[in-house]
Design a protein around this motif. Structure first.
Motif, PDB file in Angstrom:
ATOM      1  N   TYR A   1       0.839  -1.207   0.000  1.00 19.16           N
ATOM      2  CA  TYR A   1       0.000   0.000   0.000  1.00 19.16           C
ATOM      3  C   TYR A   1       0.870   1.251   0.000  1.00 19.16           C
ATOM      4  N   ILE A   2       1.893   1.254   0.853  1.00 20.55           N
ATOM      5  CA  ILE A   2       2.781   2.421   0.957  1.00 20.55           C
ATOM      6  C   ILE A   2       3.549   2.633  -0.339  1.00 20.55           C
ATOM      7  N   VAL A   3       4.096   1.551  -0.902  1.00 21.11           N
ATOM      8  CA  VAL A   3       4.864   1.651  -2.158  1.00 21.11           C
ATOM      9  C   VAL A   3       3.964   2.141  -3.289  1.00 21.11           C
ATOM     10  N   THR A   4       2.746   1.638  -3.360  1.00 26.66           N
ATOM     11  CA  THR A   4       1.805   2.061  -4.403  1.00 26.66           C
ATOM     12  C   THR A   4       1.501   3.550  -4.289  1.00 26.66           C
ATOM     13  N   LEU A   5       1.293   4.034  -3.067  1.00 29.87           N
ATOM     14  CA  LEU A   5       1.036   5.457  -2.845  1.00 29.87           C
ATOM     15  C   LEU A   5       2.244   6.299  -3.265  1.00 29.87           C
ATOM     16  N   ILE A   6       3.440   5.876  -2.859  1.00 28.76           N
ATOM     17  CA  ILE A   6       4.658   6.627  -3.189  1.00 28.76           C
ATOM     18  C   ILE A   6       4.865   6.692  -4.693  1.00 28.76           C
ATOM     19  N   LEU A   7       4.666   5.573  -5.377  1.00 28.22           N
ATOM     20  CA  LEU A   7       4.854   5.536  -6.834  1.00 28.22           C
ATOM     21  C   LEU A   7       3.861   6.435  -7.557  1.00 28.22           C
ATOM     22  N   ASN A   8       2.602   6.412  -7.121  1.00 32.49           N
ATOM     23  CA  ASN A   8       1.561   7.162  -7.822  1.00 32.49           C
ATOM     24  C   ASN A   8       1.608   8.662  -7.558  1.00 32.49           C
ATOM     25  N   VAL A   9       2.227   9.056  -6.458  1.00 28.93           N
ATOM     26  CA  VAL A   9       2.427  10.481  -6.187  1.00 28.93           C
ATOM     27  C   VAL A   9       3.832  10.911  -6.600  1.00 28.93           C
ATOM     28  N   GLY A  10       4.812  10.054  -6.318  1.00 24.86           N
ATOM     29  CA  GLY A  10       6.211  10.404  -6.533  1.00 24.86           C
ATOM     30  C   GLY A  10       6.624  10.515  -7.988  1.00 24.86           C
ATOM     31  N   ILE A  11       6.218   9.568  -8.825  1.00 27.91           N
ATOM     32  CA  ILE A  11       6.627   9.601 -10.237  1.00 27.91           C
ATOM     33  C   ILE A  11       6.115  10.859 -10.939  1.00 27.91           C
ATOM     34  N   PRO A  12       4.818  11.221 -10.821  1.00 30.19           N
ATOM     35  CA  PRO A  12       4.361  12.487 -11.421  1.00 30.19           C
ATOM     36  C   PRO A  12       5.080  13.717 -10.860  1.00 30.19           C
ATOM     37  N   ILE A  13       5.403  13.694  -9.551  1.00 29.96           N
ATOM     38  CA  ILE A  13       6.109  14.827  -8.951  1.00 29.96           C
ATOM     39  C   ILE A  13       7.508  14.958  -9.546  1.00 29.96           C
ATOM     40  N   ILE A  14       8.185  13.837  -9.741  1.00 25.34           N
ATOM     41  CA  ILE A  14       9.525  13.864 -10.351  1.00 25.34           C
ATOM     42  C   ILE A  14       9.450  14.408 -11.773  1.00 25.34           C
ATOM     43  N   ILE A  15       8.433  13.976 -12.532  1.00 24.10           N
ATOM     44  CA  ILE A  15       8.250  14.475 -13.901  1.00 24.10           C
ATOM     45  C   ILE A  15       7.952  15.970 -13.882  1.00 24.10           C
TER      46      ILE A  15
END
Length: 360
Positions: A327-341
């Motif tokens: 759950y935590i990894v899924t949240l980080i990926l879905n918020v983090g990847i767009p933020i990095i872009i």
């Protein structure tokens, strides 16, 4: 409907409490005197964006593990807890809305164009059989990805404001419009208007969120009264009591009744808005800055996160280390990847401007 009626009862109790104890409460204004823009609105948008991701993570876990009821009911709780998100975006979008030169230019450049690109690419990625008429329908109804309905919904509000801005921003009518919008929104939520509207339009009906839009405009019209002091002790007690009640019923509906709430309930988003408004000044500054950054880049997350969660449907979330870590990894990926872009694009733009300014 039960949650809607429950919210109305709790609101009535809150109003009675404020009236009996003579506790004034002034509407927060987006512009703090001599301090510029009120940053708490950006923090609220950050919360809302994370909430939208949490809603879709529940569907992701449910897709792979529908029989694991303890996990699914927990993800449902966080999903229901996040149902303030779309109304919050509508409200905060309306607060700073002004009809001025370049009104549509900014909307086309910053919203319609990115949405069009994301919808076109999303349609090619998600569907195997392509049909231009189907794509046009999906585009205008926001159906390419489930959360994309928000863009056609928001554009309708922009059109409404463009056509009737003088009425919507006329202070003499403001409270009457607020009451009318409340009654329309409530009627829509209770399904009283379903037979009048086309079935395909229900998901992007502005009547589902009309109160939040008008309320946002209302907030933008009025400054807090300087001579009005809020009794913090009484307000804190009120919000503390309501918070416990809401959490109790959220747990009841999520874990016992297993009810998946709608996005457009009336009371909960407004309660969240005022409650968080009171709590935010006590937040850790660094945490507030991070959430505010998410709010400022919410469009990137909103448009890119559906691609990420769609591609992740080929990977079991438990493969990231079990349900909790997954759950935590899924949240980080879905918020983090767009933020990095978003950060990369913004950094590229800054370097481009700097280089061209040096050449001049």
């Amino acid at each position: 409907m039960e949650w809607e009626l429950l919210g109305i009862i709790l609101t009535g109790l809150a109003a009675l409490y404020l009236w009996v104890f003579r506790i004034p409460y002034s509407i927060p204004h987006p512009l703090a005197a001599k301090q510029g823009r009120e940053t708490r609105f950006d923090v609220l948008r950050g919360f809302a964006m994370v909430g939208i991701v949490l809603i879709h993570i529940h569907s992701y876990f449910q897709f792979f593990h529908p029989a694991d009821q303890s996990v699914i009911r927990t993800t449902l709780f966080f999903s229901n807890l996040s149902r303030f998100s779309v109304p919050m975006f509508i409200l905060t979008s309306a607060i700073f809305l002004r009809k001025k030169e370049g009104y549509w230019n900014s909307k086309l450049k910053n919203l319609v164009l990115p949405y069009t690109l994301a919808s076109g690419i999303g349609y090619l990625v998600k569907y195997n059989h392509y049909n231009i008429l189907e794509f046009i329908q999906f585009y205008f109804l926001g159906k390419v990805f489930a959360p994309f309905y928000f863009v056609p919904l928001l554009i309708q509000f922009y059109v409404l404001f463009y056509l009737f801005d003088k009425i919507l921003t006329y202070k003499l009518f403001s409270r009457s419009l607020l009451l009318i919008s409340l009654l329309l929104n409530l009627s829509s939520n209770l399904g009283l208007l379903d037979s009048i509207l086309p079935k395909d339009y229900h998901s992007i009906s502005i009547l589902n969120y009309i109160f939040f839009f008008v309320f946002g405009i209302y907030i933008g019209l009025f400054y807090e009264k300087k001579d009005q002091t809020t009794k913090k002790g009484g307000v804190s007690l009120l919000f503390g009591t309501l918070t416990l009640l809401f959490l109790f019923f959220l747990i009841l509906f999520s874990f016992d009744h297993v009810v998946d709430f709608k996005n457009h309930h009336l009371v909960y988003p407004i309660f969240f808005f005022f409650g968080v408004w009171e709590i935010l000044p006590t937040f850790n500054r660094k945490i507030s800055e991070w959430i505010s950054y998410i709010g400022n880049n919410s469009l990137f997350i909103f448009l890119l996160h559906p691609f990420i969660i769609h591609l992740m449907h080929s990977v079991d979330p438990y493969s990231f280390g079990g349900p909790i870590l997954g759950y935590i990894v899924t949240l980080i990926l879905n918020v983090g990847i767009p933020i990095i872009i978003a950060f990369t694009i913004q950094k590229g733009k800054s370097l481009y401007r700097l280089r061209h300014s040096d050449e001049r």
